[in-house]
Design an enzyme around this catalytic site. Structure first.
Site, PDB file in Angstrom:
ATOM      1  N   ASP A  99       0.427  -1.009  -0.407  1.00 37.23           N
ATOM      2  CA  ASP A  99       0.074  -0.082   0.256  1.00 37.23           C
ATOM      3  C   ASP A  99       1.199   1.175   0.162  1.00 37.23           C
ATOM      4  O   ASP A  99       1.947   1.592   0.883  1.00 37.23           O
ATOM      5  CB  ASP A  99      -0.796   0.190   1.552  1.00 37.23           C
ATOM      6  CG  ASP A  99      -2.998  -0.543   0.411  1.00 37.23           C
ATOM      7  OD1 ASP A  99      -3.368   0.429   0.602  1.00 37.23           O
ATOM      8  OD2 ASP A  99      -2.799  -1.820   1.138  1.00 37.23           O
ATOM      9  N   ASP A 195      -2.941   4.004  -2.537  1.00 45.34           N
ATOM     10  CA  ASP A 195      -4.414   4.385  -1.758  1.00 45.34           C
ATOM     11  C   ASP A 195      -5.095   5.335  -1.953  1.00 45.34           C
ATOM     12  O   ASP A 195      -4.207   6.339  -2.530  1.00 45.34           O
ATOM     13  CB  ASP A 195      -4.144   4.061  -0.200  1.00 45.34           C
ATOM     14  CG  ASP A 195      -5.467   4.391   1.078  1.00 45.34           C
ATOM     15  OD1 ASP A 195      -6.012   3.755   0.875  1.00 45.34           O
ATOM     16  OD2 ASP A 195      -5.484   5.330   1.706  1.00 45.34           O
ATOM     17  N   GLU A 253      -6.845   2.818  -5.997  1.00 46.80           N
ATOM     18  CA  GLU A 253      -8.131   3.195  -5.933  1.00 46.80           C
ATOM     19  C   GLU A 253      -8.861   4.526  -5.733  1.00 46.80           C
ATOM     20  O   GLU A 253      -8.057   5.476  -5.602  1.00 46.80           O
ATOM     21  CB  GLU A 253      -7.419   2.631  -3.847  1.00 46.80           C
ATOM     22  CG  GLU A 253      -9.261   2.609  -3.117  1.00 46.80           C
ATOM     23  CD  GLU A 253      -9.500   3.164  -2.412  1.00 46.80           C
ATOM     24  OE1 GLU A 253     -10.336   2.581  -1.483  1.00 46.80           O
ATOM     25  OE2 GLU A 253      -8.409   3.957  -1.861  1.00 46.80           O
ATOM     26  N   HIS A 318      -9.914  -5.547   2.592  1.00 46.90           N
ATOM     27  CA  HIS A 318     -10.057  -4.800   3.374  1.00 46.90           C
ATOM     28  C   HIS A 318     -11.311  -3.688   4.446  1.00 46.90           C
ATOM     29  O   HIS A 318     -11.354  -3.513   5.271  1.00 46.90           O
ATOM     30  CB  HIS A 318      -8.500  -4.498   4.086  1.00 46.90           C
ATOM     31  CG  HIS A 318      -8.575  -2.863   3.377  1.00 46.90           C
ATOM     32  ND1 HIS A 318      -7.929  -3.546   2.314  1.00 46.90           N
ATOM     33  CD2 HIS A 318      -8.283  -1.969   3.659  1.00 46.90           C
ATOM     34  CE1 HIS A 318      -8.385  -2.136   1.821  1.00 46.90           C
ATOM     35  NE2 HIS A 318      -7.958  -0.857   2.769  1.00 46.90           N
ATOM     36  N   ASP A 319     -11.725  -3.684   3.611  1.00 50.63           N
ATOM     37  CA  ASP A 319     -12.769  -2.639   3.562  1.00 50.63           C
ATOM     38  C   ASP A 319     -14.660  -3.012   3.168  1.00 50.63           C
ATOM     39  O   ASP A 319     -15.155  -2.054   3.577  1.00 50.63           O
ATOM     40  CB  ASP A 319     -13.004  -1.234   2.560  1.00 50.63           C
ATOM     41  CG  ASP A 319     -11.564  -0.551   2.985  1.00 50.63           C
ATOM     42  OD1 ASP A 319     -11.112   0.035   4.208  1.00 50.63           O
ATOM     43  OD2 ASP A 319     -11.044   0.394   2.052  1.00 50.63           O
TER      44      ASP A 319
HETATM   45  C1  NOJ Z   1      -9.140   3.742   1.544  1.00 50.14           C
HETATM   46  C2  NOJ Z   1      -8.357   2.826   2.758  1.00 50.14           C
HETATM   47  O1  NOJ Z   1      -8.733   1.166   1.734  1.00 50.14           O
HETATM   48  C3  NOJ Z   1      -9.328   2.478   3.108  1.00 50.14           C
HETATM   49  O2  NOJ Z   1      -9.210   1.481   4.526  1.00 50.14           O
HETATM   50  C4  NOJ Z   1      -8.591   3.935   4.681  1.00 50.14           C
HETATM   51  O3  NOJ Z   1      -9.712   4.081   5.447  1.00 50.14           O
HETATM   52  C5  NOJ Z   1      -9.056   4.720   3.722  1.00 50.14           C
HETATM   53  N1  NOJ Z   1      -8.476   4.332   2.363  1.00 50.14           N
HETATM   54  C6  NOJ Z   1      -7.841   6.315   4.336  1.00 50.14           C
HETATM   55  O4  NOJ Z   1      -6.789   5.726   3.649  1.00 50.14           O
END
Ligand code: NOJ
Length: 539
Positions: A99, A195, A253, A318-319
């Site tokens: 990341d 990210d 992302e 992971h989100d």
């Molecule tokens: C995206 C990431 O996937 C997430 O987990 C994070 O909270 C935010 N960006 C901030 O970095």
């Protein structure tokens, strides 16, 4: 866009390190834990590993709040462990990416500590400050601004209060961040998952949004800091100064709201973009909206493939809650999990599996809201405890929380799921005795072994070229149950059919050879509940 050759046949696997495997038995997963499990990953067949944040961090946001971008958090290991992990991956022909956390730092990062000291601090312009907050909202709820007593101003933070946004319009910030990318690439990383890149450019006039305000007087208007023109210039600079010099992959992302026109702009400078469109295709009863899911996947594939662009494909990260609890069926885990694997693994693009998906891990069955630890879950509780009952909040979290994606990996049926021998930092899910790696490795017919088989079919078979480069076309387009598509080239027509519902459906079948299926028998012209098949016609 010219891609590294290896990218076409890549199958990705994302690891959230704190939840993967605890090698030193302190309750937290670590880098040595990943090293100890590389042969498991090799056996699964993946060849592109994405390791989530391991940098020193106060862990306000699961490590996305970084204190030192060039080091490893003591609880997770050392820089030598990372070097060893890179070497061990490379020895097994597995590429490894990290990341690259570009949008913000932790408020405990030395840059921010210096920046907040006074309005004349040398690092003041590393972040975005204002005398008054505007009405912009944060992704994690509430205002996008936080008051700083020391300098009597507000700083912008579009995620948590402890994550001030970097000011990418400042060339010094860009230069520091470009050096950082070089640092990891020189250490052997094969690229990055970048990210939150959609947010690097902000409306620097900092004027109010005109969108309708919510009950707290906040405008949920992401356009003020998403996909804005300036960021493409920053990425262009990053490409020419750094990325062009390495054999690497860059995956940004870009989140919700990004459309094809944005993706075309991104892919001028970076290889691929993760969008979120396929993540929440649910109807009013929270059941899979198959029509919507097909429509968004088709939109992205046709739009990108027609221009020769690759794109990543995934069910969760992971989100996100666990796909088994969302598009799968916890009561029919084996067959529905295999059905999901079938849809994902033969799409055009680069599939990514999220740790635990391959054994069908499910959402946490927590009974108390206190069990949820993620910052956005905590914010949800804080902002809603006066307007919703505890039960309503719990129900929301049981379905939506990001904690589900952070659950400790279930390695065996022993205490703490074989993840650790001590109490893990996040409660292990209650189903580990029936859902775990050890049992599934032994069972030839398991979901895990099906993933292996399907990965192998995708990248090591006579059909590989068709799966990688072949045309993509939806079939059974109007069906509310069947996710069907064709992959085709000069040699083969391959039909993928998956019933996403718990009810038999009929369709008109062509005469073809079945090369993969999730049931022992197949009845022509019918798909049983959750049945999936892959069929081939040689030309
Ligand atoms: C995206 C990431 O996937 C997430 O987990 C994070 O909270 C935010 N960006 C901030 O970095």
């Amino acid at each position: 866009m010219s891609y590294p050759n290896w990218l076409y046949t890549s199958v990705g696997y994302e690891i959230y390190p704190r939840s993967f495997y605890d090698s030193n038995q302190d309750g937290v997963g670590d880098i040595r834990g990943i090293i100890e499990k590389i042969d498991y990953l090799k056996h699964l067949g993946i060849n592109l590993l994405w390791v989530g944040p391991f940098y020193p961090s106060p862990l306000d946001d699961n490590g996305y709040d970084v204190i030192d971008h060039r080091d490893v958090d003591d609880r997770l290991g050392t820089l030598d462990d990372i070097k060893e992990l890179i070497d061990e991956c490379h020895k097994r022909d597995i590429k490894i990416i990290f990341d690259y956390i570009m949008n913000q730092t932790s408020d405990e990062h030395p840059w921010f500590i210096e920046s907040r000291q006074s309005v004349t601090s040398k690092k003041r312009d590393y972040y975005i400050w204002s005398k008054e907050p505007n009405n912009w909202g944060s992704f994690f709820g509430g205002s996008a601004w936080n008051y700083d007593e020391t300098s009597n101003e507000y700083y912008l933070k579009i995620f948590s209060d402890k994550m001030p946004d970097l000011n990418w319009s400042n060339p010094k910030v860009r230069s520091e961040m470009f050096d950082l990318a070089k640092y990891w690439l020189d250490l052997g990383a094969d690229g990055f998952r970048m990210d939150a890149i959609a947010h690097l450019g902000k409306d620097m006039t900092l004027t109010h949004s005109r969108k309708k305000l919510d009950e707290d007087g906040i405008a949920p208007d992401w356009s003020k800091f998403s996909n804005r023109d300036a960021l493409y210039d920053y990425l262009e600079e990053l490409k020419t100064k750094v990325f062009d010099r390495y054999d690497m992959v860059s995956i940004g992302e870009v989140g919700g709201g990004a459309k094809l026109r944005d993706a075309y702009k991104y892919t001028k400078t970076i290889d691929m973009v993760f969008n979120f469109d396929a993540c929440w295709c649910l109807d009013e009863n929270k059941q899979t909206d198959v029509l919507e899911l097909k429509q968004v996947i088709n939109y992205w594939i046709t739009g990108m493939k027609n221009k020769g662009y690759l794109l990543p494909q995934y069910w969760l990260n992971h989100d996100h809650p666990r796909v088994m609890s969302q598009y799968g069926d916890e009561n029919n885990p084996k067959v529905s999990g295999k059905m999901l694997a079938t849809i994902l693994l033969f799409l055009y693009g680069v599939p990514f599996i999220y740790n635990g998906e391959e054994i069908g891990m499910t959402n946490a069955k927590y009974t108390k809201i206190e069990d949820f630890k993620d910052v956005s879950s905590q914010n949800y509780i804080r902002l809603n405890k006066h307007r919703k009952t505890e039960k309503e909040i719990l129900n929301h979290l049981l379905f939506n929380s990001r904690d589900h994606g952070h659950l400790p990996m279930q390695w065996s049926a022993t205490k703490y799921a074989g993840f650790s021998t001590t109490t893990p930092y996040l409660k292990v899910n209650s189903d580990y005795k029936t859902v775990n790696v050890e049992d599934q490795l032994k069972d030839e017919d398991s979901l895990l072994n099906f993933y292996r088989q399907a990965i192998n079919l995708r990248i090591n078979s006579e059909y590989t070229n068709t799966f990688i480069h072949g045309d993509f076309k939806l079939i059974e387009e109007k069906s509310k149950s069947i996710f069907g598509y064709i992959r085709e080239d000069d040699n083969y027509t391959i039909t993928i059919l998956a019933n996403m519902k718990n009810k038999k459906v009929t369709y008109k079948e062509q005469d073809s050879e079945i090369i993969l299926s999730n049931l022992k028998t197949h009845t022509a012209n019918e798909l049983q509940p959750y049945e999936s098949i892959v069929m081939v016609n040689k030309k």
